[in-house]
Design an enzyme around this catalytic site. Sequence first.
Site, PDB file in Angstrom:
ATOM      1  N   ASN A  62       3.112   2.378   3.059  1.00 14.42           N
ATOM      2  CA  ASN A  62       3.544   1.517   4.344  1.00 14.42           C
ATOM      3  C   ASN A  62       4.651   0.905   4.191  1.00 14.42           C
ATOM      4  OD1 ASN A  62       3.472  -0.541   6.156  1.00 14.42           O
ATOM      5  ND2 ASN A  62       1.510  -1.479   5.562  1.00 14.42           N
ATOM      6  N   GLU A  86      -3.277  -3.226   6.564  1.00 14.99           N
ATOM      7  CA  GLU A  86      -2.906  -1.659   7.145  1.00 14.99           C
ATOM      8  C   GLU A  86      -3.284  -0.683   6.205  1.00 14.99           C
ATOM      9  OE1 GLU A  86       0.888  -3.711   9.429  1.00 14.99           O
ATOM     10  OE2 GLU A  86       0.561  -3.980   7.158  1.00 14.99           O
TER      11      GLU A  86
END
Length: 408
Positions: A8, A393
């Site tokens: 990420n 996330e």
Amino acid sequence: MPLLLTLNAGSSSIKFSLTPLPGAKGTPLPAPLAHGQVSGIGGAAARLSLRSSLHGKQEQALPTVASGRSGHEQALDAVLHWLEQHLPEEKVALVSHRVVHGGVHFAQPMRLDAQVLAQLDALAPLAPLHQPHNLAGIRSAMAAFGQALQVACFDTAFHRQHPFVADTFALPRRFYDEGVRRYGFHGLSYEYIARTLQAHWPALHQGRVIVAHLGNGASMCALRQGVSIDSSMGFTALDGLPMGTRCGQIDPGVLLYLLTEKGYSPEQLTELLYQQSGLKGLSGLSNDVRELLQSEQPQAGQALDYFVARCQREIGALSASLGGLDALVFTGGIGENAVPIRQRILQDLGWIGIDFDPAANATHGSSHAGAQPQGQISQPGSRVSVLVLPTDEERMLAEHALALWQAV
């Protein structure tokens, strides 16, 4: 043991996790073997910090970025080097990547190949702080784990069902048809919060919720029954709230003036809007809220005043989109941890039905001993509930990739 790696890449950090792949279809993902991040990318004090079930907590400073190489490339090299050193016998079979912009066509996780990569390259001008780093991470992971299935998960996908009025600009219709639209971002974060509400606050999940993802990148999203119906961000990740170094909402006439009267080139304007504006530009000091809160300089206070005012304004606007408000959720680095910022946002929102609890606010997400990572910070009788919920996330990246893996 086959492993799932998530990557990420944000504007100033790279987060990652490493999780064993479950053997049987339908088996939930176990806890990660390792997770961590490289923070401070682009600054003088970039660090790799991680926690591993086998090697405990570790931190290391990264050396000075070599000439001609980006901080994100160096950060990714540090992550891959750690994996090679500490897990040489394990096989990474699945890699899940956060990709900020999916454009019109990518509304669900996709298996990556050369054709998809070419399409994502074409979207890089719409997310110059993120997309090039996302794609550099993909290419590095493809080189490092040549046999692994590579999956892209898109931050824009969660918003693709917006109604037309929340999806368009008042330009000639041909531009909308060509893809000039309000896409919205931080979708993986909003999806995780929606799932958390569904699991633990089902009544709120069924109602009208604003999620405030406040961090170095900041936006808000209006959810109705867990579905995104509006967002503060638009065509790019510049719109809406002021951010660490990004301007947020701005009169387009200002941009025309800078181009025609001040002689800015497109490159200079991009640098100004993405790298030199926001809290950093307003304060002249820093893009870090922690530093601004500690500063006695009046410009620091003014920058935070502006940030708070725009957050309050966006909450009002999105409440209008929803036709009312049942819950407000804070998440992201600032939303989860900056107690004074939450208080300043909430203390003037009694008109919308928020009766917040200063004592509860002070004990959620703060750094002192005994602080709670999540929970309600509104009074029990408040018409609008206010929650602090940590986002994840990387978990969404892992779950989406696993679903594709098991479908192959």
